[in-house]
Design a protein around this motif. Structure first.
Motif, PDB file in Angstrom:
ATOM      1  N   GLU A  62       7.200 -73.723 -12.081  1.00  0.00           N
ATOM      2  CA  GLU A  62       8.212 -74.570 -12.718  1.00  0.00           C
ATOM      3  C   GLU A  62       9.270 -75.017 -11.716  1.00  0.00           C
ATOM      4  O   GLU A  62       9.697 -76.159 -11.715  1.00  0.00           O
ATOM      5  N   GLN A  96      18.872 -85.328 -22.382  1.00  0.00           N
ATOM      6  CA  GLN A  96      18.299 -83.996 -22.560  1.00  0.00           C
ATOM      7  C   GLN A  96      19.390 -82.936 -22.380  1.00  0.00           C
ATOM      8  O   GLN A  96      19.548 -82.020 -23.189  1.00  0.00           O
ATOM      9  N   VAL A 100      21.320 -80.146 -25.013  1.00  0.00           N
ATOM     10  CA  VAL A 100      21.498 -78.713 -24.751  1.00  0.00           C
ATOM     11  C   VAL A 100      22.967 -78.332 -24.916  1.00  0.00           C
ATOM     12  O   VAL A 100      23.304 -77.349 -25.585  1.00  0.00           O
ATOM     13  N   LYS A 103      24.158 -78.419 -28.617  1.00  0.00           N
ATOM     14  CA  LYS A 103      23.663 -77.284 -29.403  1.00  0.00           C
ATOM     15  C   LYS A 103      24.324 -75.991 -28.954  1.00  0.00           C
ATOM     16  O   LYS A 103      24.729 -75.178 -29.790  1.00  0.00           O
ATOM     17  N   LEU A 114      19.312 -74.163 -19.023  1.00  0.00           N
ATOM     18  CA  LEU A 114      18.423 -75.195 -19.555  1.00  0.00           C
ATOM     19  C   LEU A 114      18.793 -76.600 -19.059  1.00  0.00           C
ATOM     20  O   LEU A 114      18.118 -77.567 -19.382  1.00  0.00           O
ATOM     21  N   ARG A 304       1.591 -78.691 -14.539  1.00  0.00           N
ATOM     22  CA  ARG A 304       2.103 -77.637 -15.418  1.00  0.00           C
ATOM     23  C   ARG A 304       0.996 -77.139 -16.341  1.00  0.00           C
ATOM     24  O   ARG A 304       0.795 -75.938 -16.495  1.00  0.00           O
ATOM     25  N   VAL A 308      -0.228 -73.389 -16.449  1.00  0.00           N
ATOM     26  CA  VAL A 308      -0.109 -72.589 -17.674  1.00  0.00           C
ATOM     27  C   VAL A 308      -1.485 -72.061 -18.067  1.00  0.00           C
ATOM     28  O   VAL A 308      -1.661 -70.904 -18.426  1.00  0.00           O
TER      29      VAL A 308
ATOM     30  N   ARG B  69       3.787 -75.290 -24.480  1.00  0.00           N
ATOM     31  CA  ARG B  69       4.323 -74.856 -23.194  1.00  0.00           C
ATOM     32  C   ARG B  69       3.654 -75.631 -22.054  1.00  0.00           C
ATOM     33  O   ARG B  69       4.282 -75.931 -21.046  1.00  0.00           O
ATOM     34  N   SER B  73       8.228 -79.356 -20.643  1.00  0.00           N
ATOM     35  CA  SER B  73       8.909 -78.547 -19.632  1.00  0.00           C
ATOM     36  C   SER B  73       9.652 -77.425 -20.347  1.00  0.00           C
ATOM     37  O   SER B  73      10.014 -77.562 -21.510  1.00  0.00           O
ATOM     38  N   PRO B  74       9.839 -76.304 -19.653  1.00  0.00           N
ATOM     39  CA  PRO B  74      10.467 -75.167 -20.339  1.00  0.00           C
ATOM     40  C   PRO B  74      11.849 -75.508 -20.872  1.00  0.00           C
ATOM     41  O   PRO B  74      12.241 -75.026 -21.927  1.00  0.00           O
ATOM     42  N   GLN B  75      12.582 -76.360 -20.150  1.00  0.00           N
ATOM     43  CA  GLN B  75      13.921 -76.715 -20.617  1.00  0.00           C
ATOM     44  C   GLN B  75      13.848 -77.472 -21.938  1.00  0.00           C
ATOM     45  O   GLN B  75      14.627 -77.248 -22.853  1.00  0.00           O
ATOM     46  N   MET B  76      12.868 -78.393 -21.999  1.00  0.00           N
ATOM     47  CA  MET B  76      12.730 -79.174 -23.221  1.00  0.00           C
ATOM     48  C   MET B  76      12.294 -78.296 -24.383  1.00  0.00           C
ATOM     49  O   MET B  76      12.774 -78.440 -25.505  1.00  0.00           O
ATOM     50  N   GLU B  78      12.768 -75.078 -24.753  1.00  0.00           N
ATOM     51  CA  GLU B  78      13.856 -74.185 -25.177  1.00  0.00           C
ATOM     52  C   GLU B  78      14.922 -74.953 -25.937  1.00  0.00           C
ATOM     53  O   GLU B  78      15.480 -74.470 -26.909  1.00  0.00           O
ATOM     54  N   GLU B  79      15.196 -76.157 -25.441  1.00  0.00           N
ATOM     55  CA  GLU B  79      16.207 -76.968 -26.114  1.00  0.00           C
ATOM     56  C   GLU B  79      15.771 -77.241 -27.555  1.00  0.00           C
ATOM     57  O   GLU B  79      16.579 -77.183 -28.474  1.00  0.00           O
TER      58      GLU B  79
END
Lengths: 328, 211
Positions: A62, A96, A100, A103, A114, A304, A308, B69, B73-76, B78-79
């Motif tokens: 990542e 984006q 974050v 929230k 994040l 990715r 994964v 996953r 992306s992990p940020q997206m 998690e958000e």
């Protein structure tokens, strides 16, 4: 230098960078890799090597992807004659981050981990703005944020933060994409996303949500609403007259067969890639630059997915199913 | 091995009372153990059933998350799920099964508005929907499973304790009491015989003297 000359240098640079995109051979080799570590080794033979350095462990892919995208934006930004177009693409990451921050603000927690550093506003700066109730944001952003805040306050539904900001963002992207090529890209993305949303709403029996669909699409919103309300049989034909008939039809067929929308998502990626490929024949203009950046983002998604899959020991075929065509 | 007791009638009576008590206790505890066992078996069966169900569903959840996953992306990701839409109010109370206090959980959803998905549709994978939906279905079962597993654990403990008591009564206390009673009875009989003999001897001696 005229309008054409302005792009001559940039497009040439892009053509060189394009040759370094992962091609099918590299992707196949990553797929064939025994484990995550050897898949990363394949990656280290490509232009990703520049950012990989010490990050050679399988689980840190990542960070590599993030660093690579950051690097690419920097490189392209350094020679692109259209900084505002690049900023437009970057603004997606701003939104984006704003989501974050909004929230996290309402939850009273700190989720700085994040925030992504790819936006046109650095995360730290954005954080300062969030502390000041976003009054320092550019006006176009501020309006969207205000609307999201208001909707959230009146309903307490966190989903509305996402929905309102997504809508606002696509409105912002579409209206500010002054290049036809980019506008066309967003238009297709909006349409295909709306159709996907219709499928998801229908599948989840969640009912229609007022904010769910994105604006500016060429597909009539009424058509989408009808598609959600009417039985599945009527879904496909609704879009038969549109440019997306083939994608929708095949997506629905796979949805029926496997029960997942994965194939539709893949078909959408492929459709958009095919659109981006038109930029290959543009010699002077911003199109190749935009197409390259978008292709690079898609490439990151492929990597990715492979990583994964490798880390979770998924069989090669399963990963392959979800992989889409490569731009190169 | 016997219990230390002076061999007299008083002790004998007391020991006999203790023996009847021990036997009655033994029978009661044995009944308790059997009933506990029966309940435990039922519990285990239900537990296994529920466990299989939960595992199958969790498998689905993780598959969905895995795909999501891979695509986001992990940020997206998690958000998308950082701000849950619903809250679960969980309250625990105790329930009595054969004097074992087992937990019972009660839960209530709070803040239900519209659907269960706390995120927008534009940047999330459709697979996430399925994962969230499956998770929302499996959660009540997981809570029930938690209560069941804890109950089974507590029951097992109680069964073990009861079994130890039954065994202690059956193999230690009751035999010891019986042995001691036997010892005292014999001792008393012996004394009685001795007295009788002595009396007869005295009688003989008196007769010989011609009294």
């Amino acid at each position: 230098m005229g309008q054409e000359g302005k792009y001559a240098y940039a497009v040439t640079r892009i053509r060189v960078l394009e040759t370094r995109l992962l091609d099918r051979g590299k992707i196949d080799r990553m797929l064939d890799a025994r484990d995550a570590a050897s898949a990363l080794r394949v990656l280290s033979e490509t232009e990703y090597a520049e950012v990989m350095g010490e990050l050679a462990e399988g689980e840190r892919y990542e960070e590599i992807l993030g660093a690579e995208l950051k690097r690419v934006y920097q490189v392209v930004g350094s020679f692109s004659p259209d900084p505002d177009l690049i900023d437009l693409l970057r603004s997606r990451y701003d939104f984006q981050n704003i989501k974050v921050l909004l929230k996290a603000g309402h939850l009273g927690i700190d989720r700085d981990d994040l925030l992504v550093a790819l936006g046109s506003i650095p995360p730290d700066r954005l954080k300062e703005m969030a502390a000041g109730d976003f009054v320092d944001l550019p006006p176009a952003y501020r309006q969207i944020v205000a609307e999201a805040q208001e909707e959230f306050k009146s309903t307490g539904d966190p989903q509305l933060i996402d929905l309102v900001i997504d809508r606002g963002m696509y409105d912002y992207l579409y209206t500010n994409a002054r290049v036809d090529f980019l506008r066309g890209y967003f238009l297709r993305l909006i349409d295909l996303t709306n159709i996907k949303t219709a499928m998801r709403l229908k599948r989840s029996r969640a009912g229609v949500i007022r904010w769910a669909f994105l604006p500016h699409g060429s597909v009539d919103p009424r058509l989408l609403l009808e598609a959600v309300r009417e039985p599945w049989d009527a879904f496909g034909p609704k879009f038969a007259a549109t440019d997306y008939a083939a994608v929708v039809e095949e997506g629905l067929r796979q949805l029926e067969a496997k029960g997942t929308l994965t194939d539709y998502e893949c078909l959408v990626d492929e459709y958009l890639l095919a659109y981006l490929r038109q930029a290959k024949y543009v010699a002077f203009g911003p199109e190749p630059i935009l197409a390259y950046l978008l292709a690079k983002e898609l490439e990151g998604r492929l990597v990715r997915l492979i990583m994964v899959g490798k880390i979770n020991n998924l069989p090669k075929e399963t990963i392959k199913e979800r992989l889409c065509d490569v731009y190169a | 091995m016997e219990i230390k007791a002076s061999p007299n009638r008083m002790q004998l009576l007391m020991l006999k009372r203790r023996l009847t008590m021990a036997r009655r206790g033994h029978k009661l505890l044995k009944d308790k153990r059997d009933e506990l066992m029966r309940r435990f078996m039922e519990l285990i069966d239900r537990n296994r059933e529920l466990r299989d169900e939960v595992f199958a569903q969790l498998n689905q959840v993780y598959q969905g998350f895995l795909v999501a996953r891979g695509v986001m992306s992990p940020q997206m990701l998690e958000e998308a799920i950082m701000f849950p839409k619903e809250r679960l109010a969980l309250s625990a109370r105790e329930e009595n099964i054969m004097s074992v206090r087992v937990p019972r959980f009660e839960w209530q959803k709070e803040g239900e508005v519209g659907d269960i998905y706390p995120y927008g549709y534009a940047h999330t994978s459709a697979e996430l929907d399925r994962a969230i939906e499956a998770l929302s279905e499996v959660l009540p079962k997981m809570i029930e499973l938690a209560a069941l597993e804890k109950s089974a654990e507590l029951m097992a403990e109680e069964i073990e304790k009861t079994r130890r008591r039954v065994n202690a009564l059956e193999h230690v206390l009751i035999p010891r009491l019986e042995e001691t009673i036997k010892f005292i009875t014999m001792k008393l009989d012996e004394t009685e015989r001795a007295t009788l003999t002595r009396l007869m001897k005295i009688k003989d001696m008196l007769q010989a003297r011609g009294v």
